[in-house]
Design an enzyme around this catalytic site. Structure first.
Site, PDB file in Angstrom:
ATOM      1  N   SER A 162      -1.341  -4.846   1.140  1.00 11.52           N
ATOM      2  CA  SER A 162      -2.649  -4.044   1.230  1.00 11.52           C
ATOM      3  C   SER A 162      -3.022  -4.264  -0.204  1.00 11.52           C
ATOM      4  O   SER A 162      -2.106  -3.521  -1.123  1.00 11.52           O
ATOM      5  CB  SER A 162      -2.895  -3.027   1.877  1.00 11.52           C
ATOM      6  OG  SER A 162      -4.523  -2.619   1.828  1.00 11.52           O
ATOM      7  N   TYR A 169      -1.025   5.676   2.905  1.00 12.66           N
ATOM      8  CA  TYR A 169      -1.437   4.662   3.847  1.00 12.66           C
ATOM      9  C   TYR A 169      -0.993   3.148   2.454  1.00 12.66           C
ATOM     10  O   TYR A 169      -0.548   2.496   2.418  1.00 12.66           O
ATOM     11  CB  TYR A 169      -2.540   3.623   4.372  1.00 12.66           C
ATOM     12  CG  TYR A 169      -3.357   2.731   4.647  1.00 12.66           C
ATOM     13  CD1 TYR A 169      -2.349   2.078   5.889  1.00 12.66           C
ATOM     14  CD2 TYR A 169      -3.959   1.657   3.766  1.00 12.66           C
ATOM     15  CE1 TYR A 169      -2.473   1.079   6.443  1.00 12.66           C
ATOM     16  CE2 TYR A 169      -3.889   0.562   4.362  1.00 12.66           C
ATOM     17  CZ  TYR A 169      -2.745  -0.226   5.862  1.00 12.66           C
ATOM     18  OH  TYR A 169      -3.437  -1.135   5.900  1.00 12.66           O
TER      19      TYR A 169
END
Length: 245
Positions: A140, A153
């Site tokens: 990501s 995350y």
């Protein structure tokens, strides 16, 4: 040429579902897993033309024994794996000081440890068989640029990119490439928690002026899994419309 065998973790919905569909559309045989099935997978498994090329197992890849068993099942079923796409992941929003220990464990166990467990089991099989394979990790942009409320995350996604670079050196001499695709914000479940104002701000900060679609990312994964990317390894391919440019 025989159809490739592709493993996609987390293939029940969102980006994972698009990845499964794109590889099936390419004529590949696809094995996928998730903690539970979905209407998307049920529809595929009921299609008598598609079902012979699809293998689904209800698996929590954060469980190392279950991850190993899933990869063994794929090898028993189809005799090999050509491509692994580590896509399974979960997000928990919130500032770190208020994040529960359970949420920390959930995100790290699935996003990072689960990918490590599946990759370890797969490369052991690839190396034993002499397979010149492809591994693509879905990371990501939040592992590259900081975003408030996503510390855990972000840590897992940065960890995937670190694994990509290290494994590319370990496995390159054996003909196995390892790359990451780092999506920006997509029109999937992971962005549904954002308010309309937040989504508008992201679009305005993105040079291409929109959120990404799952197909934007699956096409990048398909490229890295193809012969066209045979000399690309250890690379993080950002697919974010220019958001982090």
């Amino acid at each position: 040429m025989s159809a490739r065998v592709v493993v996609v973790t987390g293939g029940s919905r969102g980006l994972g579902a698009d990845l499964v569909q794109s590889f099936l559309d390419s004529g590949d045989r696809v094995a996928t897993c998730s903690r539970s099935s979905s209407p998307f997978l049920e529809k595929l498994m009921s299609d008598e033309l598609v079902a012979p090329r699809l293998l689904y197992s209800a698996v929590d890849v954060a469980d190392r024994t279950a991850a190993d068993s899933f990869i063994h099942e794929v090898y028993r079923h189809w005799g090999g794996i050509d491509i692994l796409v580590n896509n399974a992941g979960v997000a928990r929003d919130g500032v770190l000081g208020l994040t529960s220990a359970d949420d920390v464990d959930t995100v790290i166990d699935l996003n990072l440890k689960g990918s490590i467990f599946v990759t370890k089991a797969t490369i052991r099989k690839m190396l034993a068989a002499g397979t010149r394979g492809r591994i693509v990790n879905v990371s990501s942009v939040v592992g590259i640029a900081g975003y408030q409320g996503l510390a855990v995350y972000s840590a897992t996604k940065a960890g995937l990119d670190g694994m990509t670079r290290s494994l590319s050196r370990e496995l390159g001499p054996r003909g196995i490439t390892v790359n990451s695709v780092a999506p920006g914000y997509l029109t999937t479940e992971l962005s549904h928690g954002l308010t309309p104002n937040q989504l508008d701000q992201i679009c305005r900060r993105t040079p291409l002026g929109r959120l990404g679609s799952p197909s934007d990312v699956s096409k990048a994964v398909q490229f890295l899994a193809s012969d066209s990317a045979a000399f690309i390894t250890g690379h993080v391919l950002v697919v974010d419309g220019g958001l982090t440019a």
